[in-house]
Design a protein around this motif. Structure first.
Motif, PDB file in Angstrom:
ATOM      1  N   ARG A  33      23.632  33.516  49.195  1.00 24.06           N
ATOM      2  CA  ARG A  33      22.216  33.286  49.644  1.00 24.06           C
ATOM      3  C   ARG A  33      22.065  34.288  50.764  1.00 24.06           C
ATOM      4  NH1 ARG A  33      23.493  27.310  50.871  1.00 24.06           N
ATOM      5  NH2 ARG A  33      25.523  28.267  51.333  1.00 24.06           N
ATOM      6  N   ASN A  34      22.999  34.787  51.483  1.00 22.92           N
ATOM      7  CA  ASN A  34      22.693  35.774  52.412  1.00 22.92           C
ATOM      8  C   ASN A  34      23.986  36.723  52.639  1.00 22.92           C
ATOM      9  OD1 ASN A  34      25.034  34.559  54.386  1.00 22.92           O
ATOM     10  ND2 ASN A  34      23.390  32.807  54.363  1.00 22.92           N
ATOM     11  N   VAL A  35      24.111  37.935  53.300  1.00 22.52           N
ATOM     12  CA  VAL A  35      25.108  38.887  53.233  1.00 22.52           C
ATOM     13  C   VAL A  35      26.489  38.198  53.890  1.00 22.52           C
ATOM     14  CG1 VAL A  35      24.508  39.729  55.485  1.00 22.52           C
ATOM     15  CG2 VAL A  35      25.141  41.238  53.627  1.00 22.52           C
ATOM     16  N   GLU A  36      26.490  37.299  54.940  1.00 24.46           N
ATOM     17  CA  GLU A  36      27.746  36.673  55.308  1.00 24.46           C
ATOM     18  C   GLU A  36      28.352  36.011  54.275  1.00 24.46           C
ATOM     19  OE1 GLU A  36      25.459  35.368  58.424  1.00 24.46           O
ATOM     20  OE2 GLU A  36      27.012  35.611  59.889  1.00 24.46           O
ATOM     21  N   GLU A  37      27.614  35.138  53.470  1.00 23.52           N
ATOM     22  CA  GLU A  37      28.081  34.524  52.303  1.00 23.52           C
ATOM     23  C   GLU A  37      28.829  35.164  51.342  1.00 23.52           C
ATOM     24  OE1 GLU A  37      25.941  30.435  51.335  1.00 23.52           O
ATOM     25  OE2 GLU A  37      25.981  31.594  49.571  1.00 23.52           O
ATOM     26  N   ALA A  38      27.892  36.325  51.013  1.00 23.71           N
ATOM     27  CA  ALA A  38      28.645  37.287  49.846  1.00 23.71           C
ATOM     28  C   ALA A  38      29.606  37.784  50.113  1.00 23.71           C
ATOM     29  CB  ALA A  38      27.545  38.413  49.348  1.00 23.71           C
ATOM     30  N   TYR A  39      29.839  38.251  51.738  1.00 26.89           N
ATOM     31  CA  TYR A  39      30.964  39.066  52.099  1.00 26.89           C
ATOM     32  C   TYR A  39      32.111  38.157  52.068  1.00 26.89           C
ATOM     33  CZ  TYR A  39      34.375  40.804  55.553  1.00 26.89           C
ATOM     34  OH  TYR A  39      35.544  41.051  56.197  1.00 26.89           O
ATOM     35  N   PHE A  40      31.948  36.773  52.672  1.00 30.44           N
ATOM     36  CA  PHE A  40      33.154  35.966  52.968  1.00 30.44           C
ATOM     37  C   PHE A  40      33.761  35.591  51.423  1.00 30.44           C
ATOM     38  CE2 PHE A  40      31.385  34.669  56.913  1.00 30.44           C
ATOM     39  CZ  PHE A  40      32.697  35.220  57.625  1.00 30.44           C
ATOM     40  N   LYS A  41      33.030  35.521  50.303  1.00 31.63           N
ATOM     41  CA  LYS A  41      33.359  35.301  48.979  1.00 31.63           C
ATOM     42  C   LYS A  41      34.406  36.630  48.473  1.00 31.63           C
ATOM     43  CE  LYS A  41      29.810  32.349  47.617  1.00 31.63           C
ATOM     44  NZ  LYS A  41      28.494  32.272  47.109  1.00 31.63           N
ATOM     45  N   LEU A  42      33.980  37.669  49.196  1.00 31.79           N
ATOM     46  CA  LEU A  42      34.947  38.785  48.905  1.00 31.79           C
ATOM     47  C   LEU A  42      36.158  38.843  49.422  1.00 31.79           C
ATOM     48  CD1 LEU A  42      35.685  41.882  48.397  1.00 31.79           C
ATOM     49  CD2 LEU A  42      34.122  42.530  50.323  1.00 31.79           C
ATOM     50  N   GLU A  43      36.183  38.326  50.655  1.00 33.61           N
ATOM     51  CA  GLU A  43      37.190  37.899  51.641  1.00 33.61           C
ATOM     52  C   GLU A  43      38.222  37.119  50.749  1.00 33.61           C
ATOM     53  OE1 GLU A  43      37.173  36.727  55.658  1.00 33.61           O
ATOM     54  OE2 GLU A  43      36.801  38.706  56.557  1.00 33.61           O
ATOM     55  N   LYS A  44      37.564  35.813  50.315  1.00 34.93           N
ATOM     56  CA  LYS A  44      38.362  34.946  49.882  1.00 34.93           C
ATOM     57  C   LYS A  44      38.874  35.341  48.500  1.00 34.93           C
ATOM     58  CE  LYS A  44      37.234  29.946  49.436  1.00 34.93           C
ATOM     59  NZ  LYS A  44      38.168  29.458  50.641  1.00 34.93           N
ATOM     60  N   LEU A  45      38.202  36.183  47.838  1.00 36.81           N
ATOM     61  CA  LEU A  45      38.540  36.563  46.558  1.00 36.81           C
ATOM     62  C   LEU A  45      39.859  37.425  46.627  1.00 36.81           C
ATOM     63  CD1 LEU A  45      38.431  37.749  43.384  1.00 36.81           C
ATOM     64  CD2 LEU A  45      36.550  39.134  44.313  1.00 36.81           C
ATOM     65  N   GLU A  46      39.957  38.235  47.760  1.00 30.77           N
ATOM     66  CA  GLU A  46      40.965  39.456  47.675  1.00 30.77           C
ATOM     67  C   GLU A  46      42.146  38.583  48.510  1.00 30.77           C
ATOM     68  OE1 GLU A  46      42.230  41.777  46.817  1.00 30.77           O
ATOM     69  OE2 GLU A  46      43.356  42.970  48.360  1.00 30.77           O
ATOM     70  N   HIS A  47      42.125  37.475  49.217  1.00 29.74           N
ATOM     71  CA  HIS A  47      42.973  36.839  49.905  1.00 29.74           C
ATOM     72  C   HIS A  47      43.785  36.007  48.705  1.00 29.74           C
ATOM     73  CE1 HIS A  47      44.826  33.858  52.457  1.00 29.74           C
ATOM     74  NE2 HIS A  47      44.987  34.904  53.509  1.00 29.74           N
ATOM     75  N   ALA A  48      43.101  35.350  47.840  1.00 25.63           N
ATOM     76  CA  ALA A  48      43.620  34.756  46.775  1.00 25.63           C
ATOM     77  C   ALA A  48      44.340  35.688  45.840  1.00 25.63           C
ATOM     78  CB  ALA A  48      42.306  33.892  45.818  1.00 25.63           C
ATOM     79  N   ALA A  49      43.879  37.064  45.742  1.00 30.95           N
ATOM     80  CA  ALA A  49      44.464  37.896  44.546  1.00 30.95           C
ATOM     81  C   ALA A  49      45.827  38.402  45.579  1.00 30.95           C
ATOM     82  CB  ALA A  49      43.752  39.074  44.495  1.00 30.95           C
ATOM     83  N   GLN A  50      45.835  38.369  46.762  1.00 30.84           N
ATOM     84  CA  GLN A  50      47.071  38.818  47.267  1.00 30.84           C
ATOM     85  C   GLN A  50      48.061  37.662  47.307  1.00 30.84           C
ATOM     86  OE1 GLN A  50      46.220  39.918  51.405  1.00 30.84           O
ATOM     87  NE2 GLN A  50      48.250  41.177  51.649  1.00 30.84           N
ATOM     88  N   THR A  51      47.594  36.324  47.430  1.00 25.78           N
ATOM     89  CA  THR A  51      48.426  35.344  47.334  1.00 25.78           C
ATOM     90  C   THR A  51      49.089  35.216  46.003  1.00 25.78           C
ATOM     91  OG1 THR A  51      47.203  34.288  49.196  1.00 25.78           O
ATOM     92  CG2 THR A  51      48.791  32.726  47.791  1.00 25.78           C
ATOM     93  N   LEU A  52      48.175  35.094  45.043  1.00 26.04           N
ATOM     94  CA  LEU A  52      48.804  35.539  43.798  1.00 26.04           C
ATOM     95  C   LEU A  52      49.703  36.374  43.469  1.00 26.04           C
ATOM     96  CD1 LEU A  52      45.716  34.450  41.453  1.00 26.04           C
ATOM     97  CD2 LEU A  52      47.458  32.904  42.604  1.00 26.04           C
ATOM     98  N   TYR A  53      49.690  37.497  44.038  1.00 22.58           N
ATOM     99  CA  TYR A  53      50.505  38.744  43.836  1.00 22.58           C
ATOM    100  C   TYR A  53      51.941  38.239  44.551  1.00 22.58           C
ATOM    101  CZ  TYR A  53      52.591  43.196  44.993  1.00 22.58           C
ATOM    102  OH  TYR A  53      53.459  44.176  44.783  1.00 22.58           O
ATOM    103  N   TYR A  54      51.798  37.709  45.635  1.00 19.05           N
ATOM    104  CA  TYR A  54      53.237  37.330  46.210  1.00 19.05           C
ATOM    105  C   TYR A  54      53.879  36.222  45.316  1.00 19.05           C
ATOM    106  CZ  TYR A  54      51.554  39.624  50.557  1.00 19.05           C
ATOM    107  OH  TYR A  54      51.073  40.404  51.502  1.00 19.05           O
ATOM    108  N   ALA A  55      52.969  35.275  45.072  1.00 18.80           N
ATOM    109  CA  ALA A  55      53.515  34.228  44.090  1.00 18.80           C
ATOM    110  C   ALA A  55      54.269  34.855  42.956  1.00 18.80           C
ATOM    111  CB  ALA A  55      52.471  33.228  43.685  1.00 18.80           C
ATOM    112  N   ARG A  56      53.659  35.709  42.260  1.00 22.29           N
ATOM    113  CA  ARG A  56      54.184  36.364  40.960  1.00 22.29           C
ATOM    114  C   ARG A  56      55.547  37.075  41.171  1.00 22.29           C
ATOM    115  NH1 ARG A  56      51.761  36.721  36.288  1.00 22.29           N
ATOM    116  NH2 ARG A  56      49.798  35.529  36.098  1.00 22.29           N
ATOM    117  N   GLN A  57      55.697  37.505  42.428  1.00 24.10           N
ATOM    118  CA  GLN A  57      57.083  38.080  42.934  1.00 24.10           C
ATOM    119  C   GLN A  57      58.098  37.055  42.837  1.00 24.10           C
ATOM    120  OE1 GLN A  57      56.500  41.404  43.240  1.00 24.10           O
ATOM    121  NE2 GLN A  57      54.535  40.723  42.851  1.00 24.10           N
ATOM    122  N   LEU A  58      57.758  35.836  43.158  1.00 18.18           N
ATOM    123  CA  LEU A  58      58.583  34.754  43.377  1.00 18.18           C
ATOM    124  C   LEU A  58      59.212  33.918  42.033  1.00 18.18           C
ATOM    125  CD1 LEU A  58      57.128  33.333  46.725  1.00 18.18           C
ATOM    126  CD2 LEU A  58      59.143  34.687  46.622  1.00 18.18           C
ATOM    127  N   GLY A  59      58.091  34.101  41.229  1.00 13.28           N
ATOM    128  CA  GLY A  59      58.318  33.271  39.802  1.00 13.28           C
ATOM    129  C   GLY A  59      57.000  32.923  38.993  1.00 13.28           C
TER     130      GLY A  59
END
Ligand SMILES: [Zn+2]
Length: 228
Positions: A165-191
């Motif tokens: 709805r505004n630029v901060e919201e769109a940006y925070f979704k980007l942060e959340k998306l990449e943070h989730a992908a990084q977490t999944l990347y780590y998890a996949r190293q573990l199992g």
């Protein structure tokens, strides 16, 4: 809406954060905001998002033609326009090159399964588009069907599109998306990943308003229920 000058400063600040957090490199990525009367304030082509000044931003119309500013309209702006056309409810689009999320698209591993409850609550799964050459009209075509159904999507082998709805919201979704992908990347190293159960997914989605999530939620791959 914020007045134009403070909005320009906010877009520059978000650009600096994208660059500082390695969500873009060099002059990658772009940010746009829908103004009144079919006009859009957007980042120019070929300028690093980490070093923008408010006067660098340009105003474009709904056909992607420049109507103000000194820079060039980015070749990826038509992809933003496709998002605005599909989603009258949004006022900002952020495109970035988040490395962990892109790595998933290179390997064909899905980012749309239900593994992190807060991500499910925020936007469901994150779909990946068909491949399209960056900066071409194909990119607009592949994003249209996805962005109707979600606020965060990946362009295969290229980058992310997040809307809000505004630029901060769109940006925070980007942060959340990449943070989730990084977490999944780590998890996949573990199992192997263990997905949420259908019941757990239902409860996440039922509580999503509490997370401030109001856009569409992408549910296509949330319910395979491989494990509990
Ligand atoms: Zn790009």
């Amino acid at each position: 809406m914020t007045d134009n000058e403070s909005l320009r400063r906010l877009i520059c600040e978000i650009g600096r954060r994208m660059y500082a957090k390695n969500l873009v490199a060099a002059s990658d990525g772009n940010i746009s905001v829908r103004l009144d009367e079919g006009q859009f304030l957007c980042t120019p082509s070929g300028v690093s998002k980490g070093f923008m000044q408010p006067t660098d931003l340009i105003v474009a119309d709904g056909q992607g033609e420049k109507i103000g500013g000194t820079g060039k309209v980015t070749s990826e702006f038509p992809t933003h326009l496709a998002c605005y056309e599909e989603r009258p409810d949004i006022h900002a689009v952020v495109h970035a090159h988040p490395p962990h999320a892109i790595a998933f698209t290179l390997t064909g591993i899905s980012l749309s399964e239900a593994v992190l409850p807060e991500v499910v609550a925020a936007f469901g799964g994150v779909p990946t588009s068909a491949y399209a050459t960056p900066g071409t009209p194909e990119g607009n075509d592949v994003i249209r069907p996805l962005i109707r159904e979600c606020d965060a999507a990946m362009l295969a082998r290229h980058g992310s599109i997040t809307v809000g709805r505004n630029v901060e919201e769109a940006y925070f979704k980007l942060e959340k998306l990449e943070h989730a992908a990084q977490t999944l990347y780590y998890a996949r190293q573990l199992g192997a990943l263990r997905t949420l159960s259908a019941d757990q997914v239902d409860r996440c989605l039922a509580g999503r308003q509490a997370y401030g999530a109001i856009g569409p939620v992408y549910t296509a791959d949330l319910y395979p229920d491989k494990t509990d």
